[in-house]
Write a protein that holds these residues in place. Sequence first.
Motif, mmCIF file in Angstrom:
data_model
loop_
_atom_site.group_PDB
_atom_site.id
_atom_site.type_symbol
_atom_site.label_atom_id
_atom_site.label_comp_id
_atom_site.label_asym_id
_atom_site.label_seq_id
_atom_site.Cartn_x
_atom_site.Cartn_y
_atom_site.Cartn_z
ATOM 1 N N THR A 137 0.835 -1.209 0.000
ATOM 2 C CA THR A 137 0.000 0.000 0.000
ATOM 3 C C THR A 137 0.867 1.255 0.000
ATOM 4 O O THR A 137 0.566 2.228 -0.694
ATOM 5 C CB THR A 137 -0.932 0.011 1.230
ATOM 6 O OG1 THR A 137 -1.783 -1.127 1.200
ATOM 7 C CG2 THR A 137 -1.786 1.279 1.260
ATOM 8 N N ALA A 138 1.945 1.231 0.780
ATOM 9 C CA ALA A 138 2.849 2.387 0.841
ATOM 10 C C ALA A 138 3.453 2.685 -0.518
ATOM 11 O O ALA A 138 3.552 3.844 -0.929
ATOM 12 C CB ALA A 138 3.955 2.134 1.871
ATOM 13 N N LEU A 139 3.865 1.653 -1.246
ATOM 14 C CA LEU A 139 4.447 1.836 -2.571
ATOM 15 C C LEU A 139 3.407 2.366 -3.561
ATOM 16 O O LEU A 139 3.695 3.247 -4.376
ATOM 17 C CB LEU A 139 5.033 0.518 -3.077
ATOM 18 C CG LEU A 139 6.258 -0.015 -2.320
ATOM 19 C CD1 LEU A 139 6.659 -1.375 -2.854
ATOM 20 C CD2 LEU A 139 7.421 0.957 -2.416
ATOM 21 N N ASP A 140 2.181 1.833 -3.465
ATOM 22 C CA ASP A 140 1.097 2.312 -4.327
ATOM 23 C C ASP A 140 0.788 3.779 -4.033
ATOM 24 O O ASP A 140 0.582 4.586 -4.950
ATOM 25 C CB ASP A 140 -0.165 1.470 -4.123
ATOM 26 C CG ASP A 140 -0.021 0.050 -4.673
ATOM 27 O OD1 ASP A 140 0.878 -0.160 -5.512
ATOM 28 O OD2 ASP A 140 -0.787 -0.837 -4.245
ATOM 29 N N HIS A 141 0.747 4.115 -2.743
ATOM 30 C CA HIS A 141 0.503 5.502 -2.331
ATOM 31 C C HIS A 141 1.578 6.430 -2.885
ATOM 32 O O HIS A 141 1.282 7.518 -3.395
ATOM 33 C CB HIS A 141 0.499 5.602 -0.791
ATOM 34 C CG HIS A 141 -0.792 5.178 -0.175
ATOM 35 N ND1 HIS A 141 -0.909 4.936 1.176
ATOM 36 C CD2 HIS A 141 -2.016 4.958 -0.702
ATOM 37 C CE1 HIS A 141 -2.163 4.587 1.445
ATOM 38 N NE2 HIS A 141 -2.846 4.588 0.321
#
Length: 251
Positions: free
Chosen positions: A106-110
């Motif tokens: 999720t952090a990478l997508d964000h």
Amino acid sequence: MEKKILYQFTLDKDVENVVESVRKNKKTGEETITKKKVKSKEPIEVQIKRPNRRELEEAELEYSVEMSKCIKKGILTKAMLGKKYSDTGGLFSEEDAKTYSERYRTALDHQNEYVRLETIKKRTEKQEKRFDNLKDEMAKNRKEIVEFESNFQSLFDHTADVKAQNKVLLWYCLNLTYVYDEGSDRFVQYFKGEDFEEKTKFYYDLEEEEDKFYSDLIQKVTTVIAFWYFSQASSKEEFDELIEKSEKGEL
């Protein structure tokens, strides 16, 4: 095209100038010129450029290349490390490992979504709302990751992800740092070189020198870049506040 500035600040640099003085002999009228070295501080303007879309893509490529190199060398990713310890009944459970992997994805997508929205000059009302909400989502997700990783920091420090992050942060520092050059009356790149490899060599050469100006500059630049990369700070006020807290040891 004029570059956009992420942050700008001034640093004092120690300089040594030769000052001439003339003394005249009252009797003979003969003039004697003496030269003396005088040390002074010269304020130098430093700019950190806001990366454009092309630079963001180049940095993202550098991240991917470094991750691939690390994995080929047998260095585990954070997700792989989590799975390894959950499978062997080690430091954390299978559920913990699954939750962590999801948080990290999720952090990478964000991060990717944020940099895409940030480069849009005129965002629609929907995009602007998403941009604002995204900051809160990133902060919450990042807090959960940090809380988890803090318990196993020594393990995660040596993962492929961290090494790739460090490489991409270095890429940003070497390519986005500019200093004002009085001779040409413009800002020029501080780290010299035609490509990342040459700039990196120049960076390591500077590291060998005991230069206070360089030490102060690289410390502030890396702080700003890290805040921007991890915390999505984007305004001067946000950076000023974060830097002040950092200098006070409150972060």
